[in-house]
Design a protein around this motif. Structure first.
Motif, PDB file in Angstrom:
ATOM      1  N   LEU A  34     -40.795  34.912  35.400  1.00 52.53           N
ATOM      2  CA  LEU A  34     -39.829  35.741  36.126  1.00 52.53           C
ATOM      3  C   LEU A  34     -39.045  34.903  37.129  1.00 52.53           C
ATOM      4  CD1 LEU A  34     -41.865  39.017  36.773  1.00 52.53           C
ATOM      5  CD2 LEU A  34     -39.825  38.769  35.338  1.00 52.53           C
ATOM      6  N   ILE A  35     -39.748  34.046  37.855  1.00 53.66           N
ATOM      7  CA  ILE A  35     -39.088  33.195  38.852  1.00 53.66           C
ATOM      8  C   ILE A  35     -38.126  32.224  38.178  1.00 53.66           C
ATOM      9  CG2 ILE A  35     -39.492  31.335  40.518  1.00 53.66           C
ATOM     10  CD1 ILE A  35     -42.149  32.833  41.203  1.00 53.66           C
ATOM     11  N   SER A  36     -38.555  31.623  37.076  1.00 48.20           N
ATOM     12  CA  SER A  36     -37.704  30.654  36.371  1.00 48.20           C
ATOM     13  C   SER A  36     -36.451  31.310  35.806  1.00 48.20           C
ATOM     14  CB  SER A  36     -38.496  29.987  35.239  1.00 48.20           C
ATOM     15  OG  SER A  36     -39.559  29.208  35.749  1.00 48.20           O
ATOM     16  N   VAL A  37     -36.619  32.491  35.209  1.00 47.97           N
ATOM     17  CA  VAL A  37     -35.485  33.176  34.584  1.00 47.97           C
ATOM     18  C   VAL A  37     -34.536  33.760  35.626  1.00 47.97           C
ATOM     19  CG1 VAL A  37     -34.825  35.137  33.127  1.00 47.97           C
ATOM     20  CG2 VAL A  37     -36.724  33.660  32.443  1.00 47.97           C
ATOM     21  N   LEU A  38     -35.099  34.308  36.705  1.00 49.34           N
ATOM     22  CA  LEU A  38     -34.268  34.995  37.696  1.00 49.34           C
ATOM     23  C   LEU A  38     -33.666  34.055  38.743  1.00 49.34           C
ATOM     24  CD1 LEU A  38     -36.431  38.194  38.338  1.00 49.34           C
ATOM     25  CD2 LEU A  38     -34.387  37.976  36.905  1.00 49.34           C
ATOM     26  N   PHE A  39     -34.422  33.034  39.143  1.00 46.13           N
ATOM     27  CA  PHE A  39     -33.991  32.214  40.272  1.00 46.13           C
ATOM     28  C   PHE A  39     -33.836  30.726  39.959  1.00 46.13           C
ATOM     29  CE2 PHE A  39     -36.591  35.744  41.974  1.00 46.13           C
ATOM     30  CZ  PHE A  39     -35.595  36.431  42.661  1.00 46.13           C
ATOM     31  N   ARG A  40     -34.357  30.264  38.836  1.00 46.68           N
ATOM     32  CA  ARG A  40     -34.320  28.829  38.560  1.00 46.68           C
ATOM     33  C   ARG A  40     -33.778  28.565  37.160  1.00 46.68           C
ATOM     34  NH1 ARG A  40     -38.011  25.460  38.764  1.00 46.68           N
ATOM     35  NH2 ARG A  40     -37.402  24.171  40.500  1.00 46.68           N
ATOM     36  N   ARG A  41     -32.809  29.371  36.753  1.00 46.90           N
ATOM     37  CA  ARG A  41     -32.247  29.244  35.410  1.00 46.90           C
ATOM     38  C   ARG A  41     -31.589  27.887  35.214  1.00 46.90           C
ATOM     39  NH1 ARG A  41     -28.939  34.360  33.694  1.00 46.90           N
ATOM     40  NH2 ARG A  41     -30.927  35.233  34.357  1.00 46.90           N
TER      41      ARG A  41
END
Length: 316
Positions: free
Chosen positions: A52-59
């Protein structure tokens, strides 16, 4: 020339290891459940959070890492896959052993492991990466060896578990040093996916004959363990490394086992023996001696900077 205010970075680094220092609390709250079952759910919850963090904030970092791997030479791709797989396997072994030790042996053994680990990492760096060690560091290694002998004479199983935890962690650090050019969060997410792939087929074995229900108590503590004691301190650690050296982070790392020891004796009322107390004292002294006059050490040949102790970003 404008100087960077390092106080927030020190605060983040200290906070990360203070949080990790209290990890026995959620683990002890789950002591009725098999260690492998706890690990399966911890890994699964952590994967969901990291994705979730990678997709939402660290794309952007995700896309850059994918492009980096695609554009790499064939040999580098193979090494990336190898060390990522090894990282996932070593992390699985480390977490499983640590959870078992905290819940079924004692907190002291787990704490001793993480005091021993940085010095073992230095020894492996010397053997595998041709790292140079100073005289005081060899003295620290000798004292650590004596400390292990003392622990082993009291209870061999405790020593073997300590060495398993410390060595799996140390080898994990070595593999991550070799992947230093890749985004740590993306690497960790991949490693946890591999870890889950290794664990999931054996879930029934890990669960064993346990009949303890997976109730709200279980899922609440797993969520706390994954979010508050895994993902949150990881991000704090990464933030700290933006301005602090890995050597400084390595020193801060000792906050973790020190808190563990304090809790073991004062809160959980664990008992020990004079021999073990002497062993713990020796390992503390060896840590101090090892870190005297710390200077960045470089691997001969390719200029890879190796942290004196500790880790750039690993999960407990």
């Amino acid at each position: 020339m404008e100087t960077t205010n390092t106080k927030p970075y020190y605060a983040a680094g200290i906070a990360a290891f203070v949080i990790w220092g209290f990890i026995p609390f959620p683990l002890k709250a789950l002591a009725a459940y098999p260690s492998g079952q706890i690990l399966c759910f911890r890994v699964a919850f952590s994967i969901v959070l990291l994705l979730l963090i990678s997709v939402l904030f660290r794309r952007r970092q995700l896309q850059e890492t994918l492009a980096q791997v695609k554009g790499a030479a064939a040999r580098e791709k193979r090494l990336f896959l190898l060390y990522t797989f090894l990282g996932g396997a070593l992390l699985t072994i480390n977490w499983l052993a640590f959870i078992y030790v905290i819940n079924h042996i004692n907190i002291q053994t787990g704490s001793f492991s993480y005091l021993l680990c940085p010095i073992l990492t230095a020894v492996l760096g010397f053997i595998l990466l041709k790292e140079e060690l100073r005289t005081n560091q060899w003295l620290a290694i000798a004292l650590s060896t004596l400390s292990c002998v003392l622990v082993g004479t009291g209870e061999l199983s405790s020593l073997l578990f300590s060495l398993l935890i410390a060595l799996s962690y140390a080898f994990y650090l070595i593999t991550q040093r070799l992947l230093k050019n890749y985004d740590k969060i993306i690497l960790l997410t991949l490693q946890l996916l591999l870890s889950f792939a290794l664990l999931a087929p054996f879930y029934s074995y890990f669960k064993g004959e346990s009949t303890v229900a997976l109730n709200n108590h279980f899922f609440l503590n797993i969520a706390v363990l994954s979010a508050c004691f895994t993902v949150l301190p990881l991000f704090l650690n990464l933030f700290a490394l933006k301005e602090l050296t890995s050597g400084t982070i390595g020193i801060l790392m000792y906050i973790n086992p020190i808190i563990n020891f304090i809790m073991a004796f004062l809160y959980f009322n664990e008992q020990t023996t004079p021999t073990k107390l002497l062993a713990y004292l020796l390992i503390f002294i060896s840590v101090i001696i090892y870190n005297l006059n710390i200077k960045g050490r470089k691997k001969r040949g390719n200029g890879l900077v190796i942290p004196p102790v500790g880790t750039a970003a690993v999960l407990k």
